[in-house]
Design a protein around this motif. Structure first.
Motif, short mmCIF file in Angstrom:
data_model
loop_
_atom_site.label_atom_id
_atom_site.label_comp_id
_atom_site.label_asym_id
_atom_site.label_seq_id
_atom_site.Cartn_x
_atom_site.Cartn_y
_atom_site.Cartn_z
N MET A 146 40.81 40.11 29.70
CA MET A 146 41.09 40.59 31.04
C MET A 146 40.57 42.01 31.22
O MET A 146 39.99 42.35 32.24
N GLY A 147 40.75 42.85 30.20
CA GLY A 147 40.25 44.22 30.27
C GLY A 147 38.75 44.28 30.39
O GLY A 147 38.21 45.06 31.18
N ASN A 148 38.05 43.46 29.62
CA ASN A 148 36.58 43.43 29.68
C ASN A 148 36.10 42.97 31.05
O ASN A 148 35.21 43.57 31.64
N TYR A 149 36.69 41.90 31.55
CA TYR A 149 36.30 41.39 32.87
C TYR A 149 36.62 42.40 33.97
O TYR A 149 35.85 42.55 34.92
N SER A 150 37.76 43.07 33.85
CA SER A 150 38.13 44.02 34.90
C SER A 150 37.19 45.22 34.92
O SER A 150 36.87 45.75 36.00
N GLU A 151 36.70 45.66 33.76
CA GLU A 151 35.73 46.75 33.74
C GLU A 151 34.46 46.36 34.48
O GLU A 151 33.89 47.15 35.24
N ILE A 152 34.00 45.14 34.26
CA ILE A 152 32.80 44.65 34.94
C ILE A 152 33.06 44.57 36.44
O ILE A 152 32.23 44.99 37.26
N TRP A 153 34.22 44.03 36.82
CA TRP A 153 34.55 43.90 38.24
C TRP A 153 34.61 45.27 38.90
O TRP A 153 34.08 45.47 39.98
N MET A 154 35.26 46.22 38.23
CA MET A 154 35.37 47.58 38.79
C MET A 154 34.00 48.22 38.96
O MET A 154 33.72 48.84 39.98
N TYR A 155 33.14 48.05 37.96
CA TYR A 155 31.79 48.63 38.03
C TYR A 155 31.04 48.07 39.23
O TYR A 155 30.32 48.79 39.91
N ASN A 156 31.18 46.79 39.49
CA ASN A 156 30.44 46.14 40.58
C ASN A 156 31.07 46.32 41.95
O ASN A 156 30.39 46.13 42.96
N ASN A 157 32.35 46.66 42.02
CA ASN A 157 33.04 46.67 43.31
C ASN A 157 33.57 48.01 43.77
O ASN A 157 33.84 48.17 44.96
N VAL A 158 33.78 48.95 42.89
CA VAL A 158 34.35 50.24 43.30
C VAL A 158 33.25 51.27 43.25
O VAL A 158 32.70 51.58 42.22
N LYS A 159 32.94 51.80 44.40
CA LYS A 159 31.86 52.78 44.49
C LYS A 159 32.34 54.03 45.17
O LYS A 159 33.16 54.10 45.95
#
Length: 62
Positions: free
Chosen positions: A49-62
């Motif tokens: 979950m931590g790995n996936y959330s880092e990817i999601w954050m990188y792609n969605n929070v700007k």
């Protein structure tokens, strides 16, 4: 948490009761993260979950 904040010289600020607009950005983020990430994936463990959330954050929070 309060002890940790004091130890690290961090001042906690609280929203005023009855003033949810003071916290609107984090509330929007929480809703978006929950509906677009947590409700979509099924995780096998907390590390995944931590790995996936880092990817999601990188792609969605700007």
């Amino acid at each position: 948490m309060k002890d940790w904040c004091v130890k690290n010289e961090i001042v906690l600020h609280y929203i005023q009761p009855g003033k949810p607009t003071q916290n609107s950005l984090i509330e929007r983020f929480n809703r978006t993260f929950r509906t677009e990430f947590l409700d979509v994936y099924l995780f096998e463990n907390i590390r995944q979950m931590g790995n996936y959330s880092e990817i999601w954050m990188y792609n969605n929070v700007k």
